[in-house]
Design a protein around this motif. Structure first.
Motif, PDB file in Angstrom:
ATOM      1  N   PRO A  67       0.821  -1.221   0.000  1.00 19.64           N
ATOM      2  CA  PRO A  67       0.000   0.000   0.000  1.00 19.64           C
ATOM      3  C   PRO A  67       0.852   1.268   0.000  1.00 19.64           C
ATOM      4  O   PRO A  67       1.902   1.326   0.634  1.00 19.64           O
ATOM      5  CB  PRO A  67      -0.803  -0.130   1.297  1.00 19.64           C
ATOM      6  N   VAL A  68       0.370   2.275  -0.687  1.00 16.20           N
ATOM      7  CA  VAL A  68       1.062   3.562  -0.762  1.00 16.20           C
ATOM      8  C   VAL A  68       0.603   4.449   0.391  1.00 16.20           C
ATOM      9  O   VAL A  68      -0.598   4.547   0.670  1.00 16.20           O
ATOM     10  CB  VAL A  68       0.778   4.255  -2.104  1.00 16.20           C
ATOM     11  N   LEU A  69       1.555   5.098   1.060  1.00 18.40           N
ATOM     12  CA  LEU A  69       1.267   6.034   2.135  1.00 18.40           C
ATOM     13  C   LEU A  69       1.654   7.430   1.683  1.00 18.40           C
ATOM     14  O   LEU A  69       2.719   7.628   1.099  1.00 18.40           O
ATOM     15  CB  LEU A  69       2.052   5.677   3.403  1.00 18.40           C
ATOM     16  N   THR A  70       0.820   8.401   1.932  1.00 22.14           N
ATOM     17  CA  THR A  70       1.133   9.799   1.627  1.00 22.14           C
ATOM     18  C   THR A  70       0.906  10.632   2.885  1.00 22.14           C
ATOM     19  O   THR A  70      -0.055  10.409   3.617  1.00 22.14           O
ATOM     20  CB  THR A  70       0.251  10.341   0.492  1.00 22.14           C
ATOM     21  N   ASP A 232      -9.142   0.751   1.462  1.00 21.25           N
ATOM     22  CA  ASP A 232      -9.196  -0.498   0.702  1.00 21.25           C
ATOM     23  C   ASP A 232      -7.979  -1.382   0.959  1.00 21.25           C
ATOM     24  O   ASP A 232      -8.049  -2.593   0.780  1.00 21.25           O
ATOM     25  CB  ASP A 232      -9.288  -0.189  -0.800  1.00 21.25           C
ATOM     26  N   ARG A 233      -6.855  -0.786   1.377  1.00 23.70           N
ATOM     27  CA  ARG A 233      -5.625  -1.548   1.611  1.00 23.70           C
ATOM     28  C   ARG A 233      -5.373  -1.786   3.098  1.00 23.70           C
ATOM     29  O   ARG A 233      -4.295  -2.243   3.471  1.00 23.70           O
ATOM     30  CB  ARG A 233      -4.421  -0.800   1.023  1.00 23.70           C
ATOM     31  N   LEU A 234      -6.352  -1.473   3.919  1.00 23.27           N
ATOM     32  CA  LEU A 234      -6.155  -1.565   5.359  1.00 23.27           C
ATOM     33  C   LEU A 234      -5.846  -2.992   5.806  1.00 23.27           C
ATOM     34  O   LEU A 234      -5.081  -3.208   6.754  1.00 23.27           O
ATOM     35  CB  LEU A 234      -7.393  -1.038   6.090  1.00 23.27           C
ATOM     36  N   GLY A 235      -6.418  -3.976   5.132  1.00 23.25           N
ATOM     37  CA  GLY A 235      -6.209  -5.358   5.512  1.00 23.25           C
ATOM     38  C   GLY A 235      -4.783  -5.838   5.331  1.00 23.25           C
ATOM     39  O   GLY A 235      -4.403  -6.877   5.880  1.00 23.25           O
ATOM     40  N   GLU A 236      -3.974  -5.092   4.563  1.00 23.84           N
ATOM     41  CA  GLU A 236      -2.585  -5.485   4.329  1.00 23.84           C
ATOM     42  C   GLU A 236      -1.628  -4.900   5.364  1.00 23.84           C
ATOM     43  O   GLU A 236      -0.431  -5.186   5.325  1.00 23.84           O
ATOM     44  CB  GLU A 236      -2.155  -5.034   2.936  1.00 23.84           C
TER      45      GLU A 236
END
Length: 389
Positions: A67-70, A232-236
């Motif tokens: 996942p990308v973090l900004t 949407d990427r929280l599960g990762e």
């Protein structure tokens, strides 16, 4: 004897035939010469000037697909100091970027009015204390007289009431003194911890009201990444996962960090979840708060040959690059894999090997087999040419 009739072409027919065949003969004679001229022109193709900044080297990198973090770099330990009294600014002892020690005065406010209030409260306390002492003496005399039967119980009770009222007055006067002394201390804005002044919002002569922000202090040793990730990427995501960060102002340098916080609620508007990551090496972390940063969580990474996407030339489904082989330019077909949007790189599956040098930004002017000339940094660009000598 047999007779034979011979048809002789007319002069006009002969002229017509010559007009039709002569241009064809001329064209046939000229074609070999033109072909030779084209070959000579190709051989005389001007050399391509290549500066170091025009090349990029194929290298191995960890392409991260997590996942990308900004977000931005922020200090975990920070304080927004606000005015607790209404007064005029008399002194600003520290400016932006200056270091402060815990308890050191940063801003001093005018304390004239508060000092007068303190003096008045201290005088009121002194008077109340004297009144209490007097009522205590009166009460003791009334008790003695009452034991001797020389005064009534009513007089004794009245003395006790006056003594109790004097005690209350002393307690109230002491509270006013304490409050005034606290107000006096609030005229000096002090650093709550060792750190750096990140933002000064007042100047000498300003009048501040209660609650107005005066100065911000941060601890550079507590820098961390604070950002958002798509729900949407929280599960990762898991606490302790490795994060690779790039910070604006530090070029292509990457900072290693670990995921330290995942908020329990997503933003109702953006559907983003707040996260925080601690730098693995706090001493090497950026010391400036507010810098934009972007990162990836290392949840799915692979080591592969990578190349800047701008170095790839596309023609339909075919992809190729211009590789430097000695002093010659060669067009090499390549097979590409996944793309890293954050870095602007693509995985090279075939056609190149680690260490190959290719044009960073090719154009339509290059030709297969064209000679290249190396020049110093800043002396040329990939599109610059010089006449072959």
């Amino acid at each position: 004897m047999l007779s034979r009739t011979v048809n002789v072409p007319s002069p006009s027919a002969i002229a017509l035939a010559l007009a039709l065949t002569l241009p064809a003969l001329l064209v046939g004679c000229q074609r070999p010469q033109e072909a030779g001229a084209d070959a000579s022109k190709s051989a005389a193709k001007p050399a391509l000037l290549i500066a170091p900044e025009d090349l990029t080297q194929v290298g191995t990198s960890g392409l991260v697909g997590g996942p990308v973090l900004t977000g931005s770099v922020q200090a975990a330990r920070r304080a927004d100091l606000r005015a607790e009294v209404a007064a005029m600014v008399l002194q600003v002892a520290k400016d932006n970027g200056e270091t402060v020690r815990q308890g050191e005065v940063i801003v001093r406010l005018d304390s004239t009015a508060i000092r007068d209030n303190l003096t008045s409260a201290e005088e009121a306390l002194r008077a109340a204390s004297q009144s209490l002492e007097q009522t205590e003496r009166v009460l003791q005399r009334q008790k003695t007289l009452n034991q001797q039967g020389m005064t009534s119980m009513q007089a004794l009770e009245d003395a006790e009431l006056r003594r109790n009222a004097a005690q209350s007055e002393v307690a109230a006067a002491r509270a006013r003194v304490v409050s005034a002394r606290q107000q006096m201390t609030r005229t000096e804005v002090r650093a709550p911890f060792d750190g750096v002044v990140s933002e000064r919002k007042v100047s000498v002569g300003d009048t501040v009201q209660i609650g107005r922000e005066i100065v911000k202090v941060i601890d550079p040793r507590s820098m961390r990444f604070e950002g958002q990730v798509s729900a949407d990427r929280l599960g990762e995501l898991k606490l302790g996962q490795a994060v690779s960060l790039r910070v604006n102002g530090f070029g292509d340098s990457e900072f290693a960090a670990k995921l330290s916080r995942i908020d329990a609620a997503a933003n109702a508007t953006t559907r983003q979840v707040e996260v925080a990551a601690q730098f693995a090496d706090a001493a090497k972390a950026p010391q400036v708060a507010g810098l934009y940063a972007e990162g990836r969580v290392d949840s799915a990474s692979q080591a592969a040959l990578v190349l800047p996407e701008g170095a790839v030339t596309r023609q339909g489904d075919a992809t190729s690059v211009w590789r430097i082989e000695g002093d010659t330019l060669r067009k090499v077909a390549v097979q590409l894999g996944a793309r890293d949007d954050r870095r602007g790189q693509v995985v090279v599956l075939g056609g190149l090997k680690a260490g190959d040098w290719v044009l960073r930004a090719p154009s339509s002017t290059q030709a297969e087999g064209q000679k290249v000339t190396r020049v110093g940094a800043g002396a040329g660009a990939a599109s610059a040419v010089a006449s072959a000598r």
